[in-house]
Design a protein around this motif. Sequence first.
Motif, short mmCIF file in Angstrom:
data_model
loop_
_atom_site.label_atom_id
_atom_site.label_comp_id
_atom_site.label_asym_id
_atom_site.label_seq_id
_atom_site.Cartn_x
_atom_site.Cartn_y
_atom_site.Cartn_z
N THR A 184 1.13 -1.27 -0.12
CA THR A 184 0.23 -0.29 0.23
C THR A 184 1.01 0.91 0.48
N GLU A 185 1.49 1.39 0.09
CA GLU A 185 3.16 2.29 0.71
C GLU A 185 3.92 3.05 -0.37
N LEU A 186 3.98 1.79 -2.11
CA LEU A 186 3.84 2.56 -3.19
C LEU A 186 2.55 2.97 -3.73
N VAL A 187 1.47 2.29 -3.89
CA VAL A 187 -0.34 2.90 -3.92
C VAL A 187 0.13 4.36 -3.65
N LYS A 188 0.12 4.78 -2.13
CA LYS A 188 -0.26 5.94 -1.31
C LYS A 188 1.25 7.04 -2.07
N LYS A 189 2.44 6.34 -2.69
CA LYS A 189 3.01 7.89 -3.48
C LYS A 189 2.65 7.69 -4.63
N GLU A 190 1.93 6.79 -5.30
CA GLU A 190 1.10 6.81 -6.55
C GLU A 190 -0.03 7.60 -6.98
N PHE A 191 -0.23 7.29 -6.15
CA PHE A 191 -1.89 8.66 -5.63
C PHE A 191 -1.67 9.42 -5.39
N LEU A 207 -9.13 3.39 1.11
CA LEU A 207 -7.68 4.14 1.85
C LEU A 207 -7.60 5.56 0.50
N LEU A 208 -8.51 5.05 -0.34
CA LEU A 208 -7.78 6.62 -1.73
C LEU A 208 -8.60 7.78 -0.68
N TYR A 209 -9.23 7.28 0.29
CA TYR A 209 -10.61 8.71 0.46
C TYR A 209 -9.87 9.39 1.66
N GLN A 210 -8.81 8.63 2.71
CA GLN A 210 -7.94 8.81 3.79
C GLN A 210 -7.01 9.80 3.47
N TRP A 211 -5.93 9.38 2.00
CA TRP A 211 -5.39 10.05 1.75
C TRP A 211 -5.78 11.71 1.42
N ALA A 212 -6.43 10.99 0.96
CA ALA A 212 -6.91 12.39 0.52
C ALA A 212 -7.72 13.77 1.35
N LYS A 213 -8.30 12.72 2.21
CA LYS A 213 -8.60 13.92 3.35
C LYS A 213 -7.32 14.34 3.99
N GLU A 214 -6.23 13.23 4.37
CA GLU A 214 -5.37 13.79 5.19
C GLU A 214 -4.28 14.73 4.23
N ASN A 215 -4.47 14.83 2.65
CA ASN A 215 -3.38 15.34 1.81
C ASN A 215 -4.01 17.16 1.31
N GLU A 268 -12.28 20.97 -0.84
CA GLU A 268 -12.66 21.33 -1.87
C GLU A 268 -11.98 20.86 -3.22
N TYR A 269 -10.99 20.05 -3.05
CA TYR A 269 -10.44 19.70 -3.78
C TYR A 269 -11.10 17.59 -4.28
N HIS A 270 -11.77 17.60 -3.40
CA HIS A 270 -12.46 15.75 -3.77
C HIS A 270 -13.25 15.82 -4.51
N LYS A 271 -14.16 16.45 -4.88
CA LYS A 271 -14.92 16.60 -5.56
C LYS A 271 -14.11 15.94 -7.23
N SER A 272 -12.51 16.65 -7.58
CA SER A 272 -11.44 16.50 -8.54
C SER A 272 -10.86 15.52 -8.63
N ILE A 273 -11.68 14.64 -7.56
CA ILE A 273 -10.51 13.18 -7.14
C ILE A 273 -11.96 12.15 -7.57
N PHE A 274 -11.49 10.63 -8.54
CA PHE A 274 -12.87 10.16 -8.73
C PHE A 274 -11.80 8.83 -9.18
N VAL A 275 -12.96 8.27 -8.03
CA VAL A 275 -12.90 6.62 -8.16
C VAL A 275 -13.31 5.66 -9.28
#
Length: 248
Positions: free
Chosen positions: A113-120, A154-162, A166-173
């Motif tokens: 997951t660290e690799l995935v987090k890094k690329e995200f 995880l994608l949500y957590q990483w987005a929330k932390e970083n 107001e940018y979240h709507k521009s991040i799609f899963v």
Amino acid sequence: MMNLAVYLDSTYLKTPEQSGLSQQQTIDKVVALCHEAQANGIFAVMIRPEFVSLAKDELRRDSSNVKVGTVIGFHEGTYTTDLKMEEATKALDAGADELDFVLNYTAFIEGNTELVKKEFLEGTGLTFEKGKVVKWIIETAALTNEQISEISTLLYQWAKENFPLEYHKSIFVKTSTGFYPAGEGKPNGATIEHVDIIKKHCGTLSVKAAGGVRNAQEAKEMIAHGVGRIGTSSAVAILQDGKGSEAY
């Protein structure tokens, strides 16, 4: 009446080798896709990175508002982070409005997951530096329901932390590439079940369904379940309420 066109990313992602077309015929398909999108009020075209400049030029000539999206690390997702960032930078420099990264779902399945987090973080940050939209393809057909739940969380957590809210709507899963060999008659694209799992766990992020949506009823059902965008090679057929023939 719902305007389905504003939800659609009209898609052509086959290489000449995959389609059996020549390079020029492939170029002609991309040009036709752009004009078709403009004529029908479709939100975006989704094409391979090497055609971004071509698509931007065609749409600019039409004074079009149609967005140009492209795929990064397509379709396996196993490119290194550095290669993905290099491809993404070139696409942004060529004028791409939206980047659909294929998440390294193989690394995720293997527990890296660290690799995935890094690329995200790097891919999302790079895209936001240019004021653009980013989507992360998790390839639902390759994952169990539990894994879909976990990666969406995880994608949500990483987005929330970083990244600011107001940018979240521009991040799609995003569900799928449409190229995964699911086998045994299983769908390799979006399903309502998988969309519901993503939507339940992705918090304030947006959701894109891709693969297998080929008519208006299917599109409306996806939207009713919280999908903000739909990637499809059958965009015009959806708008005409006919059933498209291609798999994506």
